[in-house]
Write an enzyme that holds these catalytic residues in place. Structure first.
Site, short mmCIF file in Angstrom:
data_model
loop_
_atom_site.label_atom_id
_atom_site.label_comp_id
_atom_site.label_asym_id
_atom_site.label_seq_id
_atom_site.Cartn_x
_atom_site.Cartn_y
_atom_site.Cartn_z
N ARG A 177 0.83 -1.23 0.00
CA ARG A 177 0.00 0.00 0.00
C ARG A 177 0.85 1.26 0.00
O ARG A 177 0.40 2.33 -0.42
CB ARG A 177 -0.96 0.02 1.20
CG ARG A 177 -1.78 1.31 1.27
CD ARG A 177 -2.95 1.27 2.23
NE ARG A 177 -2.60 0.81 3.54
CZ ARG A 177 -1.91 1.52 4.45
NH1 ARG A 177 -1.50 2.74 4.18
NH2 ARG A 177 -1.61 1.00 5.64
N TYR B 145 -12.58 14.57 -19.55
CA TYR B 145 -13.08 13.19 -19.38
C TYR B 145 -14.23 13.22 -18.36
O TYR B 145 -14.13 13.90 -17.32
CB TYR B 145 -11.92 12.30 -18.90
CG TYR B 145 -12.40 11.00 -18.33
CD1 TYR B 145 -13.09 10.09 -19.13
CD2 TYR B 145 -12.19 10.67 -16.99
CE1 TYR B 145 -13.56 8.90 -18.60
CE2 TYR B 145 -12.64 9.48 -16.46
CZ TYR B 145 -13.33 8.60 -17.27
OH TYR B 145 -13.80 7.43 -16.75
N ASP C 49 -3.68 16.15 -17.75
CA ASP C 49 -3.93 14.73 -18.00
C ASP C 49 -3.41 14.46 -19.42
O ASP C 49 -3.97 14.93 -20.41
CB ASP C 49 -5.44 14.47 -17.89
CG ASP C 49 -5.81 13.02 -18.16
OD1 ASP C 49 -5.06 12.33 -18.87
OD2 ASP C 49 -6.88 12.59 -17.68
N LYS D 229 -4.77 3.04 -20.52
CA LYS D 229 -4.90 3.32 -21.96
C LYS D 229 -3.58 3.01 -22.67
O LYS D 229 -3.13 1.89 -22.67
CB LYS D 229 -5.36 4.75 -22.17
CG LYS D 229 -6.41 5.25 -21.17
CD LYS D 229 -7.71 4.48 -21.20
CE LYS D 229 -8.72 5.13 -20.26
NZ LYS D 229 -9.81 4.30 -19.88
N1 PLP Z 1 -8.31 10.43 -18.09
C1 PLP Z 1 -8.81 10.21 -19.31
C2 PLP Z 1 -8.49 11.16 -20.41
C3 PLP Z 1 -9.63 9.10 -19.55
O1 PLP Z 1 -10.13 8.90 -20.78
C4 PLP Z 1 -9.92 8.21 -18.48
C5 PLP Z 1 -10.77 7.02 -18.67
O2 PLP Z 1 -11.33 6.81 -19.71
C6 PLP Z 1 -9.39 8.48 -17.22
C7 PLP Z 1 -8.57 9.59 -17.06
C8 PLP Z 1 -9.67 7.60 -16.04
O3 PLP Z 1 -8.85 6.49 -16.09
P1 PLP Z 1 -9.17 5.08 -15.37
O4 PLP Z 1 -10.36 4.50 -16.07
O5 PLP Z 1 -7.91 4.33 -15.53
O6 PLP Z 1 -9.51 5.38 -13.94
#
Ligand code: PLP
Length: 386
Positions: A51, A105, A177, A202
């Site tokens: 953890r 997102y 992001d 991803k």
């Molecule tokens: N950031 C983006 C641009 C995303 O498209 C996503 C999920 O689709 C996330 C963050 C969240 O990621 P996770 O599903 O791994 O929690």
């Protein structure tokens, strides 16, 4: 661990690898042990415990990820959302305010609009293309500005250089992001961002078989985020660390192919009479193309398009395709197709979706590594059969 400062393709393979190799193992072994025999640590956060994100699998990944984006250090987390939520909770407290790019997102949008206000953290959205409008949204208690390199699902690329300048001039921590671009196409810290976040689910992992996240940045900020993560408990299991580590090694070959393939598919769709609009930053028609061209080394594997007709036409098109799998998520080797209004952005109100331009007939595609010609042929047949 050896410090590697070669080109990114080489760093993907060699940075962060144990040196010397553990019993000669070419592939990083999995340390599936929740705890480790006591050594010399004096600080709670240094106890060797899964953890606390400090097993050998974590350490190797942290070094590899930091190296890819020229960060001082990095931390992996249980999901992309764990990275985003932990980062924002580490940087913001009750009474603080965050500026965020509109059209993020869906999960991030919901976190900012629904969960942060419950904790006394307020927000305002900004139009990433219109820098003249940002100052009006700034407050005395604004601490963070949050953007995406390429937004989901409209593939906007904001005026990111001005975002960095705005953050620096106003004492804000800039967080981006970088999931859609991946370190192959953009390395935010090299341009001046303070923190880069990934959903490693991803492109970084690339095989649609784990969820994981990462935060990359300077020692002080990442230490603060790590301590918050250690308390919240969103750690990545060593087996998932292993899969992510393995996936990262092939990122360059996957991403470069996906960049090329998506551009060809976007060009094909843009010239089709049944497609009203294609969102892909590599197209000159895209409003963010100028910024994308200046900042990115590739335009990515994601595109979205508005089909002529209605939501039902969009659903029929998706059903007509054979090759893509109808599923949310993205960045894997399989081409995935989805209608964001019913998946990634279903949590957003209809009026918010309409205001941001997320039409019910918008279709989003994550281009995989299949033959581009097969994808185009499949789309041709699916459009013809409408
Ligand atoms: N950031 C983006 C641009 C995303 O498209 C996503 C999920 O689709 C996330 C963050 C969240 O990621 P996770 O599903 O791994 O929690």
């Amino acid at each position: 661990m050896a410090k590697i400062r070669n080109r990114i393709e080489t760093r993907l393979v060699h940075a962060g690898e144990p040196h010397p190799l553990i019993n000669g193992a070419v592939s990083m072994p999995i340390f599936q042990s929740s705890t480790f025999g006591i050594t010399q640590q004096t600080n709670y956060h240094d106890l060797k415990y899964i953890r606390l994100n400090n097993t050998p699998n974590h350490a190797a990944l942290h070094e590899k990820l930091a190296s890819l984006e020229s960060g001082e250090t990095a931390i992996v987390t249980a999901s992309g959302m764990a990275s985003i939520s932990t980062t924002l909770l580490a940087l913001l407290s009750s009474g603080d305010h965050i500026l965020a790019q509109e059209c993020l997102y869906g999960g991030t949008h919901d976190l900012i609009t629904k969960d942060l206000p419950d904790l006394g953290i307020s927000y305002d959205f900004v139009d990433g293309y219109d820098k003249s409008s940002w100052k009006d949204k700034l407050k005395e208690n604004t601490k963070v500005i949050y953007v995406e390199t390429i937004t989901n699902p409209l593939l906007q690329v904001a005026d990111l250089k001005s975002i960095i300048e705005f953050a620096k001039n106003n004492g804000l921590i800039s967080v981006i992001d970088n999931t859609f671009a991946s370190p192959i196409n953009f390395r935010p810290l090299e341009w001046g961002f303070d923190i880069s976040i990934h959903s490693c689910t991803k492109y970084l992992n690339g095989h649609s078989d784990i969820v994981a996240g990462a935060v990359i940045g300077g020692f002080d900020l990442i230490e603060k985020i790590t301590h918050k993560l250690n308390h919240l408990g969103g750690c990545l299991d060593p087996h998932a660390c292993f899969l992510l580590h393995r996936g990262i090694k092939t990122l360059a070959v996957r991403m470069k192919y996906q960049n090329e393939s998506a551009l060809k598919v976007a060009n094909y769709l843009e010239n089709h009479q049944m497609i009203e609009q294609v969102n892909y930053p590599g197209l000159e028609s895209h409003p963010g193309h100028g910024f994308a061209h200046e900042l990115l080394d590739g335009f990515g594997g994601m595109l979205s398009f508005k089909i002529t007709g209605d939501a039902e036409t969009a659903d029929r098109f998706i059903k007509n395709t054979i090759l893509p799998i109808e599923a949310p998520s993205l960045g894997g080797v399989e081409t995935l197709i989805t209608r964001p209004a019913t998946t990634s952005h279903a949590g957003m109100s209809v009026s918010d979706r309409q205001r941001l331009g997320i039409s019910d007939r918008l279709i989003r595609v994550s281009i995989g590594i299949e033959a581009t010609e097969d994808i185009i042929e499949d789309f041709y047949n699916a459009l013809k059969a409408l």
